[in-house]
Design an enzyme around this catalytic site. Structure first.
Site, PDB file in Angstrom:
ATOM      1  CB  SER A 182      34.887  48.582  39.190  1.00  0.00           C
ATOM      2  OG  SER A 182      35.081  49.984  38.729  1.00  0.00           O
ATOM      3  CG  HIS A 210      35.719  44.336  40.578  1.00  0.00           C
ATOM      4  ND1 HIS A 210      34.778  44.731  41.543  1.00  0.00           N
ATOM      5  CD2 HIS A 210      36.116  45.590  40.351  1.00  0.00           C
ATOM      6  CE1 HIS A 210      34.986  45.828  42.011  1.00  0.00           C
ATOM      7  NE2 HIS A 210      36.027  46.315  41.310  1.00  0.00           N
ATOM      8  CE  LYS A 241      37.941  45.916  44.188  1.00  0.00           C
ATOM      9  NZ  LYS A 241      37.577  46.971  45.193  1.00  0.00           N
TER      10      LYS A 241
HETATM   11  C1  PLP Z   1      39.235  47.530  39.282  1.00  0.00           C
HETATM   12  C2  PLP Z   1      40.037  47.974  40.620  1.00  0.00           C
HETATM   13  N1  PLP Z   1      41.235  47.933  40.669  1.00  0.00           N
HETATM   14  C3  PLP Z   1      41.828  48.649  41.788  1.00  0.00           C
HETATM   15  C4  PLP Z   1      41.138  48.873  42.802  1.00  0.00           C
HETATM   16  C5  PLP Z   1      41.837  49.138  44.236  1.00  0.00           C
HETATM   17  O1  PLP Z   1      41.887  48.291  45.157  1.00  0.00           O
HETATM   18  P1  PLP Z   1      41.992  48.515  46.549  1.00  0.00           P
HETATM   19  O2  PLP Z   1      40.296  48.946  47.108  1.00  0.00           O
HETATM   20  O3  PLP Z   1      42.069  47.192  47.093  1.00  0.00           O
HETATM   21  O4  PLP Z   1      43.014  49.525  47.016  1.00  0.00           O
HETATM   22  C6  PLP Z   1      39.740  48.625  42.872  1.00  0.00           C
HETATM   23  C7  PLP Z   1      39.002  49.227  44.061  1.00  0.00           C
HETATM   24  O5  PLP Z   1      38.062  49.715  44.114  1.00  0.00           O
HETATM   25  C8  PLP Z   1      39.007  48.369  41.757  1.00  0.00           C
HETATM   26  O6  PLP Z   1      37.752  48.254  41.673  1.00  0.00           O
END
Ligand code: PLP
Length: 393
Positions: A182, A210, A241
């Site tokens: 990310s 992502h 996203k």
């Molecule tokens: C790689 C990854 N996994 C999980 C999440 C968590 O997702 P959410 O923001 O939908 O709770 C994120 C979000 O920031 C992320 O970037």
């Protein structure tokens, strides 16, 4: 000792506010789009995860409004009890098809999806093996489970092998990696990871937060991008996203999903996704499947920005995706850069430790299929101007 002692002693945020270098919790006064209104000014947004630009798509908004009218504002309960509506089931069926898996399960956030999946699966005698750069929700899922956690160096296959060698051969093993990382936008080398997992009889879970909408033949993620849909045991995604909504899901064999449905506390003891959010996901999925030109445009922009930032002399690390880090190193310089960009009308996210290793502070930039060429030119001109001013390039 007063439990609030740490709060009284926490002055960093206030100091940063006073110095004018506080970048967090700034309220946006418009919808999330390629440009947003902040403090009454229109600025270009290159700090979102809105890869396909669907937050403002008329069909997505209309679907959310219709669901709100038909099903109301909330499900007021857990999926387990009164909180499942027919839209949840429809979305799960569509996601199973989309990811090429037998079944899917939706959670209320992506964060909860990782917490609830890892903690349900990894029991007292099991081991979970994770990349050092995995998302915080994966790390927290490991903290919540009763098994052992072993970490390996980022995208380092020797380190993964050593981590697996260190585990008890009789213990159940789950390797969890981000498909696209990310902060720096690099991709996990799934072909190597899959073959090492097979060697050690470990199961593999890929967090595609992502990657969905971005990678793969139909935007269906990292496993599909590498032609490894069968080999990846659990595909995880978020709706916050590319899906332009809120929530998360996993897709896997039907029996694995059925087990998690009955043992995941983050699923069972938390209210389900609200109707408007599910309907927005369903509409976004239709668009992902039927408008590949959005993904193509996103990749055209991605290639252009990789090339242009490198030509200007910026260090963009090993990114392979629309997440483009501008690696600066020094924390204070990152905040100065962020502030000058904002003054010049460009929104980015300054990132420092613990989100990245110490000494690798960066500006996280990310792109949307709906950014115009003119907006991108303005971004590049602004980066060149500020980069020279601060001696970064
Ligand atoms: C790689 C990854 N996994 C999980 C999440 C968590 O997702 P959410 O923001 O939908 O709770 C994120 C979000 O920031 C992320 O970037």
């Amino acid at each position: 000792m007063d439990i609030f002692e740490k709060c009284w002693n926490f002055t960093q945020a206030e100091e940063a506010r006073k110095a004018g270098y506080y970048p967090y919790f700034t309220p946006i006064q418009s919808q999330q789009d390629t440009e947003v209104v902040l403090n009454g000014r229109r600025i270009i947004m290159i700090g979102s995860n809105n890869y396909l630009g669907l937050t403002t798509h008329p069909k997505v908004k209309e679907a959310a409004m219709q669901a709100l009218k038909k099903f109301g504002t909330s499900c007021t309960g857990s999926r387990f009890l009164n909180g499942t509506i027919e839209l949840h089931v429809q979305l799960e069926e569509r996601l199973a098809q989309f990811t090429g898996k037998e079944a899917a399960l939706v959670f209320s956030t992506g964060f909860q999806t990782n917490l609830g999946t890892i903690s349900a699966l990894v029991g007292r005698h099991d081991t979970v093996i994770i990349d050092y750069d995995d998302h915080a929700s994966i790390v927290d899922g490991c903290q919540l489970c009763f098994g052992k956690t072993v970490r390996f160096k980022h995208n380092d296959m020797d380190s993964l092998r050593k981590a697996l060698e260190s585990t008890n051969p009789r213990s159940g093993k789950l390797v969890v990696v981000d498909g696209v990382f990310s902060m720096e936008g690099d991709i996990a080398p799934l072909p190597e990871i899959v073959s090492i997992c097979k060697e050690f009889n470990a199961r593999l879970m890929v967090d595609d937060a992502h990657a969905i909408g971005v990678l793969g033949e139909r935007g269906n993620g990292t496993a599909s991008y590498f032609g490894l849909t069968e080999e990846v045991d659990i595909i995880m995604g978020t709706f916050s996203k590319s899906f332009a909504s809120l929530g998360g899901f996993i897709a896997a064999k039907a029996q694995v999903i059925d087990y998690i449905k009955h043992f995941s506390r983050a699923l069972i003891f938390s209210a389900s996704m609200p109707p408007a959010s599910i309907a927005a996901c369903l509409a976004s999925l239709d668009i992902m499947e039927n408008e590949p030109e959005r993904r193509e445009r996103l990749w055209e922009i991605t290639r252009k920005m990789h090339r242009e930032f490198r030509n200007l002399g910026f260090d963009i690390g090993n990114t392979q995706t629309p997440i483009i880090p501008i690696i600066i190193g020094d924390d204070m310089k990152v905040f100065q850069f962020w502030k000058r960009l904002l003054e010049e009308g460009v929104f980015v996210n300054p990132v420092r430790n613990p989100a990245v290793p110490v000494g690798r502070a960066l500006l996280r930039t990310s792109y949307m299929a709906t950014h115009t060429d003119e907006q991108l030119e303005r971004v590049l001109e602004t980066f060149e101007k500020v980069g020279k001013e601060l001696g970064v390039i």
